[in-house]
Design a protein around this motif. Structure first.
Motif, PDB file in Angstrom:
ATOM      1  N   ASP A 180     -97.546-123.952  12.090  1.00 34.02           N
ATOM      2  CA  ASP A 180     -97.814-122.542  11.829  1.00 34.02           C
ATOM      3  C   ASP A 180     -99.042-122.456  10.939  1.00 34.02           C
ATOM      4  O   ASP A 180     -98.970-122.750   9.736  1.00 34.02           O
ATOM      5  CB  ASP A 180     -96.607-121.898  11.148  1.00 34.02           C
ATOM      6  CG  ASP A 180     -96.766-120.394  10.943  1.00 34.02           C
ATOM      7  OD1 ASP A 180     -97.890-119.886  11.171  1.00 34.02           O
ATOM      8  OD2 ASP A 180     -95.780-119.749  10.566  1.00 34.02           O
ATOM      9  N   ILE A 181    -100.175-122.078  11.487  1.00 34.74           N
ATOM     10  CA  ILE A 181    -101.426-122.105  10.724  1.00 34.74           C
ATOM     11  C   ILE A 181    -101.424-121.111   9.579  1.00 34.74           C
ATOM     12  O   ILE A 181    -102.221-121.228   8.647  1.00 34.74           O
ATOM     13  CB  ILE A 181    -102.650-121.846  11.630  1.00 34.74           C
ATOM     14  CG1 ILE A 181    -102.630-120.428  12.216  1.00 34.74           C
ATOM     15  CG2 ILE A 181    -102.755-122.895  12.709  1.00 34.74           C
ATOM     16  CD1 ILE A 181    -103.916-120.038  12.910  1.00 34.74           C
ATOM     17  N   GLU A 182    -100.568-120.107   9.627  1.00 36.09           N
ATOM     18  CA  GLU A 182    -100.526-119.111   8.556  1.00 36.09           C
ATOM     19  C   GLU A 182     -99.651-119.563   7.402  1.00 36.09           C
ATOM     20  O   GLU A 182     -99.657-118.945   6.344  1.00 36.09           O
ATOM     21  CB  GLU A 182    -100.042-117.770   9.106  1.00 36.09           C
ATOM     22  CG  GLU A 182    -100.984-117.171  10.150  1.00 36.09           C
ATOM     23  CD  GLU A 182    -100.417-115.925  10.803  1.00 36.09           C
ATOM     24  OE1 GLU A 182     -99.573-115.270  10.172  1.00 36.09           O
ATOM     25  OE2 GLU A 182    -100.809-115.624  11.934  1.00 36.09           O
ATOM     26  N   HIS A 183     -98.889-120.646   7.592  1.00 35.26           N
ATOM     27  CA  HIS A 183     -97.949-121.073   6.568  1.00 35.26           C
ATOM     28  C   HIS A 183     -98.064-122.562   6.312  1.00 35.26           C
ATOM     29  O   HIS A 183     -97.060-123.272   6.312  1.00 35.26           O
ATOM     30  CB  HIS A 183     -96.518-120.699   6.971  1.00 35.26           C
ATOM     31  CG  HIS A 183     -96.320-119.239   7.230  1.00 35.26           C
ATOM     32  ND1 HIS A 183     -95.479-118.757   8.198  1.00 35.26           N
ATOM     33  CD2 HIS A 183     -96.894-118.158   6.655  1.00 35.26           C
ATOM     34  CE1 HIS A 183     -95.520-117.427   8.204  1.00 35.26           C
ATOM     35  NE2 HIS A 183     -96.371-117.048   7.274  1.00 35.26           N
ATOM     36  N   GLU A 243     -94.335-110.404   1.856  1.00 35.50           N
ATOM     37  CA  GLU A 243     -95.069-109.741   2.942  1.00 35.50           C
ATOM     38  C   GLU A 243     -96.528-110.207   2.962  1.00 35.50           C
ATOM     39  O   GLU A 243     -97.091-110.505   4.025  1.00 35.50           O
ATOM     40  CB  GLU A 243     -95.044-108.222   2.751  1.00 35.50           C
ATOM     41  CG  GLU A 243     -93.705-107.564   3.023  1.00 35.50           C
ATOM     42  CD  GLU A 243     -93.744-106.077   2.675  1.00 35.50           C
ATOM     43  OE1 GLU A 243     -94.820-105.599   2.225  1.00 35.50           O
ATOM     44  OE2 GLU A 243     -92.717-105.408   2.832  1.00 35.50           O
ATOM     45  N   ILE A 244     -97.146-110.261   1.789  1.00 35.56           N
ATOM     46  CA  ILE A 244     -98.556-110.644   1.701  1.00 35.56           C
ATOM     47  C   ILE A 244     -98.747-112.099   2.114  1.00 35.56           C
ATOM     48  O   ILE A 244     -99.718-112.443   2.804  1.00 35.56           O
ATOM     49  CB  ILE A 244     -99.091-110.372   0.283  1.00 35.56           C
ATOM     50  CG1 ILE A 244     -99.198-108.852   0.054  1.00 35.56           C
ATOM     51  CG2 ILE A 244    -100.443-111.050   0.055  1.00 35.56           C
ATOM     52  CD1 ILE A 244     -99.572-108.460  -1.354  1.00 35.56           C
ATOM     53  N   PHE A 245     -97.834-112.971   1.718  1.00 34.95           N
ATOM     54  CA  PHE A 245     -97.941-114.378   2.120  1.00 34.95           C
ATOM     55  C   PHE A 245     -97.979-114.520   3.634  1.00 34.95           C
ATOM     56  O   PHE A 245     -98.699-115.366   4.177  1.00 34.95           O
ATOM     57  CB  PHE A 245     -96.773-115.176   1.554  1.00 34.95           C
ATOM     58  CG  PHE A 245     -96.675-116.563   2.120  1.00 34.95           C
ATOM     59  CD1 PHE A 245     -97.557-117.556   1.718  1.00 34.95           C
ATOM     60  CD2 PHE A 245     -95.722-116.870   3.091  1.00 34.95           C
ATOM     61  CE1 PHE A 245     -97.492-118.830   2.257  1.00 34.95           C
ATOM     62  CE2 PHE A 245     -95.651-118.148   3.636  1.00 34.95           C
ATOM     63  CZ  PHE A 245     -96.533-119.126   3.223  1.00 34.95           C
ATOM     64  N   LYS A 246     -97.233-113.716   4.346  1.00 36.95           N
ATOM     65  CA  LYS A 246     -97.118-113.841   5.800  1.00 36.95           C
ATOM     66  C   LYS A 246     -98.314-113.248   6.551  1.00 36.95           C
ATOM     67  O   LYS A 246     -98.418-113.417   7.771  1.00 36.95           O
ATOM     68  CB  LYS A 246     -95.829-113.163   6.273  1.00 36.95           C
ATOM     69  CG  LYS A 246     -94.567-113.871   5.805  1.00 36.95           C
ATOM     70  CD  LYS A 246     -93.320-113.121   6.248  1.00 36.95           C
ATOM     71  CE  LYS A 246     -92.059-113.828   5.778  1.00 36.95           C
ATOM     72  NZ  LYS A 246     -90.827-113.090   6.164  1.00 36.95           N
ATOM     73  N   MET A 247     -99.203-112.552   5.833  1.00 39.19           N
ATOM     74  CA  MET A 247    -100.334-111.899   6.503  1.00 39.19           C
ATOM     75  C   MET A 247    -101.420-112.897   6.879  1.00 39.19           C
ATOM     76  O   MET A 247    -101.565-113.957   6.272  1.00 39.19           O
ATOM     77  CB  MET A 247    -100.942-110.833   5.584  1.00 39.19           C
ATOM     78  CG  MET A 247    -100.041-109.656   5.319  1.00 39.19           C
ATOM     79  SD  MET A 247    -100.809-108.502   4.130  1.00 39.19           S
ATOM     80  CE  MET A 247     -99.547-107.251   4.011  1.00 39.19           C
ATOM     81  N   ALA A 290    -104.848-106.836   1.036  1.00 36.53           N
ATOM     82  CA  ALA A 290    -103.581-106.462   0.412  1.00 36.53           C
ATOM     83  C   ALA A 290    -103.563-106.882  -1.057  1.00 36.53           C
ATOM     84  O   ALA A 290    -103.063-106.143  -1.930  1.00 36.53           O
ATOM     85  CB  ALA A 290    -102.409-107.103   1.155  1.00 36.53           C
ATOM     86  N   LEU A 291    -104.104-108.044  -1.359  1.00 38.23           N
ATOM     87  CA  LEU A 291    -104.213-108.472  -2.746  1.00 38.23           C
ATOM     88  C   LEU A 291    -105.143-107.561  -3.529  1.00 38.23           C
ATOM     89  O   LEU A 291    -104.874-107.211  -4.690  1.00 38.23           O
ATOM     90  CB  LEU A 291    -104.704-109.918  -2.807  1.00 38.23           C
ATOM     91  CG  LEU A 291    -103.710-110.982  -2.338  1.00 38.23           C
ATOM     92  CD1 LEU A 291    -104.414-112.323  -2.138  1.00 38.23           C
ATOM     93  CD2 LEU A 291    -102.565-111.128  -3.331  1.00 38.23           C
TER      94      LEU A 291
END
Length: 432
Positions: free
Chosen positions: A108-111, A351-355, A363-364
């Protein structure tokens, strides 16, 4: 097991006093401590490896001392210079190479939450091959003995010290071979201002004696969905201090384009939640200059909650800095303390971590803009194209009474750093 488990600062103060280390370094250049000497106060593995000079225990820092392993059971302590500065994370990324990772259900490249996963992504995406200009095959990694070698290293007060190493333990994150070279990689998923040269130099000396091909040395940072790759070399094999930067390149698996207009639109759509006045505000005003480190903690908390000691160890912070950065995340509404001494992600933080990258950064920015001081100064930046003078920020903070007078200067520098971080997202330098 260690007889005692003192904090590193206290343990090093005891060792420095017990062995009169500054006097002996002044007289003979160095002191040898055994693992058992150190273990009297704390496990050596927790006392002898500091990946950034920023996080050296204060007793070492104030005496300009550093520590190097010279065998599996002994360490040399001296006023040697162990660290090499990295280009600042706040410098804008003007050239970002975007690559695409083939679809794998297990990645999962986002995580990407570990150094080993980051290396996997580097290999599978072709980033490492692109950076090196060669096709790589991973052939080794893990713990191994350094072998025997000697080298010179510069000292704080001038001159050099001769150090002899006899089979010290080292750990290699990634080892590769190409048609033309052998590649050693040190990987980090925590942002630092500098790095411990030993993590490249000891493997360099080991593998230089094992293979005929040239050795290429890569330092990789993965944080906030950005890969930063640096290639280093040494002018002289026997000189630790002869390290030089040969190349640097930034990569993303996503689109990273953010404009000043994007940030301004975020401000327009964000309501001010607080003026940060001390009265009635239970959250301390920020004292944590690196937004990238706040984000790195967010990424670690997405895996598991952490106490302050775990934050300190994962970020290689001084324990006091852990509190500052935990408070910064709470200030932004990203973290909270479910129980005393432990921090966790809020619903908004998760929520922000998953973006994806762009959405996450904006968002930050929105979380920052919920504080009046940042809206006020960004409007000035948007109008003038210039960052404010820190004195102007200090005056604003005194006017709003956001913290005590003794804290104003230090905390104003954090405000300026966060404003600079926002501007750096656009690829515009504060010097332009």
């Amino acid at each position: 097991m260690a007889k005692k488990n003192m904090p590193p600062t206290e343990a090093w103060q005891k060792l420095i006093q017990q062995y009169s280390i500054p006097d002996k370094v002044s007289d003979s250049g160095s002191v040898i401590l055994t693992a058992d000497d150190i273990r009297e106060y704390r496990e050596p593995r927790l006392m002898a490896k500091w990946d950034s000079e920023d996080y050296l225990p204060q007793p070492l820092k104030s005496e300009h001392l550093n520590i190097l392993p010279v065998s599996r059971s002994a360490y040399i302590v001296s006023d040697v210079l162990l660290y090499e500065p990295l280009p600042s994370l706040d410098q804008p990324v003007k050239e970002m190479t975007q690559v695409r990772l083939p679809h794998y259900e297990s990645i999962d490249i986002e995580h990407i939450s570990s150094e080993s996963n980051a290396i996997n992504a580097l290999k599978l995406s072709g980033i490492l091959d692109d950076f090196l200009g060669e096709k790589t095959v991973e052939t080794f990694n893990g713990r191994m003995g350094s072998g025997e070698f000697g080298f010179n290293i510069n000292r704080f007060g001038g001159g050099a010290l001769q150090v002899d190493v006899q089979n010290a333990q080292l750990e290699i994150d990634g080892g590769f071979e190409t048609d033309n070279s052998v590649v050693v990689m040190e990987a980090k998923n925590v942002p630092h201002n500098d790095f411990l040269v030993r993590q490249l130099y000891y493997p360099y000396r080991l593998w230089s004696g094992k293979v005929d091909k040239p050795i290429r040395l890569i330092f990789s940072q993965y944080t906030n969905q950005i890969f930063r790759l640096f290639e280093y070399g040494f002018d002289s094999q026997n000189d630790y201090s002869s390290i030089k930067l040969l190349g640097v390149k930034n990569y993303s698996l996503q689109d990273t384009t953010i404009t000043l207009e994007d940030i301004h639109a975020t401000l327009v759509n964000t309501c001010i939640r607080t003026d940060d006045k001390m009265d009635g505000n239970s959250v301390p005003f920020i004292q944590a200059n690196s937004m990238d480190r706040v984000i790195a903690i967010l990424e670690h908390l997405a895996v598991q909650n952490m106490n302050m000691q775990e934050v300190a160890e994962s970020m290689e912070f001084d324990p006091r800095q852990s509190t500052y950065y935990a408070d910064a995340g709470i200030y932004l509404g990203l973290f909270y303390r479910p129980i005393r001494g432990v921090i966790s992600l809020t619903g908004r933080g998760r929520e922000i971590f998953k973006m994806r990258y762009q959405d996450r950064q904006l968002a930050l920015v929105a979380q920052i803009f919920e504080h009046e001081i940042f809206q006020s100064f960004f409007i000035d930046i948007y109008r003038t194209g210039e960052l404010p003078d820190q004195k102007k920020i200090e005056d604003w903070m005194r006017w709003r009474k956001v913290c005590g007078e003794g804290q104003v200067v230090r905390r104003a520098s954090t405000v300026l750093s966060w404003l600079n971080w926002m501007i750096s997202l656009t690829g515009i330098s504060d010097e332009e």
